[in-house]
Design a protein around this motif. Structure first.
Motif, PDB file in Angstrom:
ATOM      1  N   VAL A 100     -44.320  32.770  12.475  1.00 44.65           N
ATOM      2  CA  VAL A 100     -44.871  33.208  11.235  1.00 44.65           C
ATOM      3  C   VAL A 100     -46.217  33.320  11.478  1.00 44.65           C
ATOM      4  O   VAL A 100     -47.203  33.919  10.673  1.00 44.65           O
ATOM      5  N   ASN A 101     -47.140  32.803  12.519  1.00 46.36           N
ATOM      6  CA  ASN A 101     -48.423  33.157  12.862  1.00 46.36           C
ATOM      7  C   ASN A 101     -48.287  33.929  14.391  1.00 46.36           C
ATOM      8  O   ASN A 101     -47.266  33.505  15.013  1.00 46.36           O
ATOM      9  N   PRO A 102     -49.206  34.294  14.781  1.00 38.32           N
ATOM     10  CA  PRO A 102     -49.168  34.810  16.145  1.00 38.32           C
ATOM     11  C   PRO A 102     -48.923  33.695  17.232  1.00 38.32           C
ATOM     12  O   PRO A 102     -49.449  32.618  17.115  1.00 38.32           O
ATOM     13  N   VAL A 103     -48.128  34.022  18.338  1.00 36.22           N
ATOM     14  CA  VAL A 103     -48.016  33.117  19.459  1.00 36.22           C
ATOM     15  C   VAL A 103     -49.426  32.811  20.164  1.00 36.22           C
ATOM     16  O   VAL A 103     -50.349  33.830  20.233  1.00 36.22           O
ATOM     17  N   LEU A 104     -49.592  31.775  20.304  1.00 34.84           N
ATOM     18  CA  LEU A 104     -51.068  31.171  21.122  1.00 34.84           C
ATOM     19  C   LEU A 104     -50.801  31.012  22.553  1.00 34.84           C
ATOM     20  O   LEU A 104     -49.945  29.943  22.814  1.00 34.84           O
ATOM     21  N   GLU A 105     -51.208  31.893  23.441  1.00 33.35           N
ATOM     22  CA  GLU A 105     -51.204  31.475  24.767  1.00 33.35           C
ATOM     23  C   GLU A 105     -52.437  31.479  25.471  1.00 33.35           C
ATOM     24  O   GLU A 105     -53.307  32.393  25.613  1.00 33.35           O
ATOM     25  N   LEU A 106     -52.706  30.093  25.866  1.00 31.68           N
ATOM     26  CA  LEU A 106     -54.111  30.100  26.474  1.00 31.68           C
ATOM     27  C   LEU A 106     -53.946  29.434  27.934  1.00 31.68           C
ATOM     28  O   LEU A 106     -54.895  28.952  28.677  1.00 31.68           O
ATOM     29  N   GLY A 107     -52.771  29.546  28.636  1.00 32.93           N
ATOM     30  CA  GLY A 107     -52.713  29.162  29.862  1.00 32.93           C
ATOM     31  C   GLY A 107     -52.329  27.557  29.724  1.00 32.93           C
ATOM     32  O   GLY A 107     -51.383  27.131  30.335  1.00 32.93           O
ATOM     33  N   ARG A 112     -46.294  28.222  19.404  1.00 29.47           N
ATOM     34  CA  ARG A 112     -45.400  29.029  18.296  1.00 29.47           C
ATOM     35  C   ARG A 112     -45.313  28.221  17.178  1.00 29.47           C
ATOM     36  O   ARG A 112     -45.055  26.927  17.044  1.00 29.47           O
ATOM     37  N   SER A 113     -45.519  29.136  16.056  1.00 30.57           N
ATOM     38  CA  SER A 113     -45.277  28.540  14.573  1.00 30.57           C
ATOM     39  C   SER A 113     -44.073  29.271  14.019  1.00 30.57           C
ATOM     40  O   SER A 113     -43.508  30.176  14.362  1.00 30.57           O
ATOM     41  N   PHE A 114     -43.651  28.353  13.009  1.00 34.44           N
ATOM     42  CA  PHE A 114     -42.280  28.673  12.280  1.00 34.44           C
ATOM     43  C   PHE A 114     -42.563  27.989  10.917  1.00 34.44           C
ATOM     44  O   PHE A 114     -43.120  27.111  10.643  1.00 34.44           O
ATOM     45  N   ALA A 115     -41.680  28.460  10.089  1.00 34.45           N
ATOM     46  CA  ALA A 115     -41.495  27.951   8.681  1.00 34.45           C
ATOM     47  C   ALA A 115     -40.105  27.713   8.198  1.00 34.45           C
ATOM     48  O   ALA A 115     -39.286  28.274   8.686  1.00 34.45           O
ATOM     49  N   ASP A 116     -40.104  26.625   7.633  1.00 31.37           N
ATOM     50  CA  ASP A 116     -38.782  25.992   7.089  1.00 31.37           C
ATOM     51  C   ASP A 116     -38.363  27.113   5.732  1.00 31.37           C
ATOM     52  O   ASP A 116     -39.033  27.800   5.505  1.00 31.37           O
ATOM     53  N   ALA A 117     -36.977  26.847   5.555  1.00 25.12           N
ATOM     54  CA  ALA A 117     -36.786  27.568   4.248  1.00 25.12           C
ATOM     55  C   ALA A 117     -37.603  27.373   3.210  1.00 25.12           C
ATOM     56  O   ALA A 117     -37.366  28.133   2.219  1.00 25.12           O
ATOM     57  N   ASP A 118     -38.201  26.332   2.982  1.00 23.40           N
ATOM     58  CA  ASP A 118     -39.098  26.010   1.962  1.00 23.40           C
ATOM     59  C   ASP A 118     -40.497  26.595   1.969  1.00 23.40           C
ATOM     60  O   ASP A 118     -41.215  26.498   1.153  1.00 23.40           O
ATOM     61  N   GLY A 119     -40.735  27.321   3.288  1.00 29.50           N
ATOM     62  CA  GLY A 119     -42.194  27.691   3.503  1.00 29.50           C
ATOM     63  C   GLY A 119     -42.906  26.740   3.946  1.00 29.50           C
ATOM     64  O   GLY A 119     -43.992  27.153   4.372  1.00 29.50           O
ATOM     65  N   HIS A 120     -42.770  25.508   4.358  1.00 32.37           N
ATOM     66  CA  HIS A 120     -43.465  24.538   5.174  1.00 32.37           C
ATOM     67  C   HIS A 120     -43.793  25.037   6.620  1.00 32.37           C
ATOM     68  O   HIS A 120     -42.707  25.319   7.341  1.00 32.37           O
TER      69      HIS A 120
END
Length: 135
Positions: A100-107, A112-120
Motif C-alpha cells: 500500500v506504500n512504496p517498497v523501501l530498500e536501503l540495503g 514492505r507495507s500492507f493493509a488488512d481488510a479493515d484498512g489497518h
C-alpha cells in the motif's frame, strides 16, 4: 509484569480478521478471545486485540475510521528479507492489500507495507543494524 503492548483494532468481520492475522504468523490466545474479540499474539510482548465494531464502541464513542483513511501505521520486525516478502504475500492472499506504500530498500533495511481488510496499515521490516550507516 514485563512491559507489553496491546494493539486494539476494530474489525468488521472477526472470523476473517482472525484468519488473516493467523496467516501472517500470529497465534490466537483463546483465554482472551470470544465471539466479540480475538487476542492475536505476535511475541511475548506484542498482542493485537481484534474487536468487533460493537465491542470497540464499548471503549470509545469516537468514530471508527473508514478503510480508506490512515489512523496509524504499525511495524513488525522480521528475521529476513524473505520473511518480509512472505508476510506481504500472506496478507494479499488473505484479503489484504500488498504494498500500500512504496517498497523501501536501503540495503541495510528492507520494508514492505500492507493493509488488512479493515484498512489497518502494517509494515514488515528487516534490518541489519551492523550494516547501517553511521549516525
Amino acid at each position: 509484569m514485563p512491559k507489553m503492548i496491546f494493539i486494539n483494532l476494530p474489525v468488521a468481520d472477526l472470523g476473517a480478521a482472525k484468519a488473516f492475522y493467523e496467516a501472517l504468523g500470529f497465534v490466537n490466545n483463546p483465554a482472551f478471545s470470544d465471539d466479540t474479540a480475538a487476542c492475536m499474539v505476535w511475541s511475548e510482548a506484542i498482542n493485537v486485540m481484534l474487536q468487533t465494531h460493537d465491542k470497540w464502541r464499548t471503549f470509545t464513542t469516537r468514530p471508527i475510521p473508514s478503510k480508506d483513511s490512515s489512523e496509524v501505521m504499525l511495524c513488525l520486525s522480521c528475521d529476513s528479507r524473505e520473511a518480509v516478502d512472505a508476510m506481504n504475500a500472506a496478507a494479499a492472499a488473505k484479503g489484504g492489500i500488498a504494498d500500500v506504500n512504496p517498497v523501501l530498500e536501503l540495503g541495510f533495511l528492507y520494508n514492505r507495507s500492507f493493509a488488512d481488510a479493515d484498512g489497518h496499515v502494517w509494515e514488515a521490516v528487516w534490518m541489519d543494524p551492523a550494516a547501517a550507516p553511521p549516525a
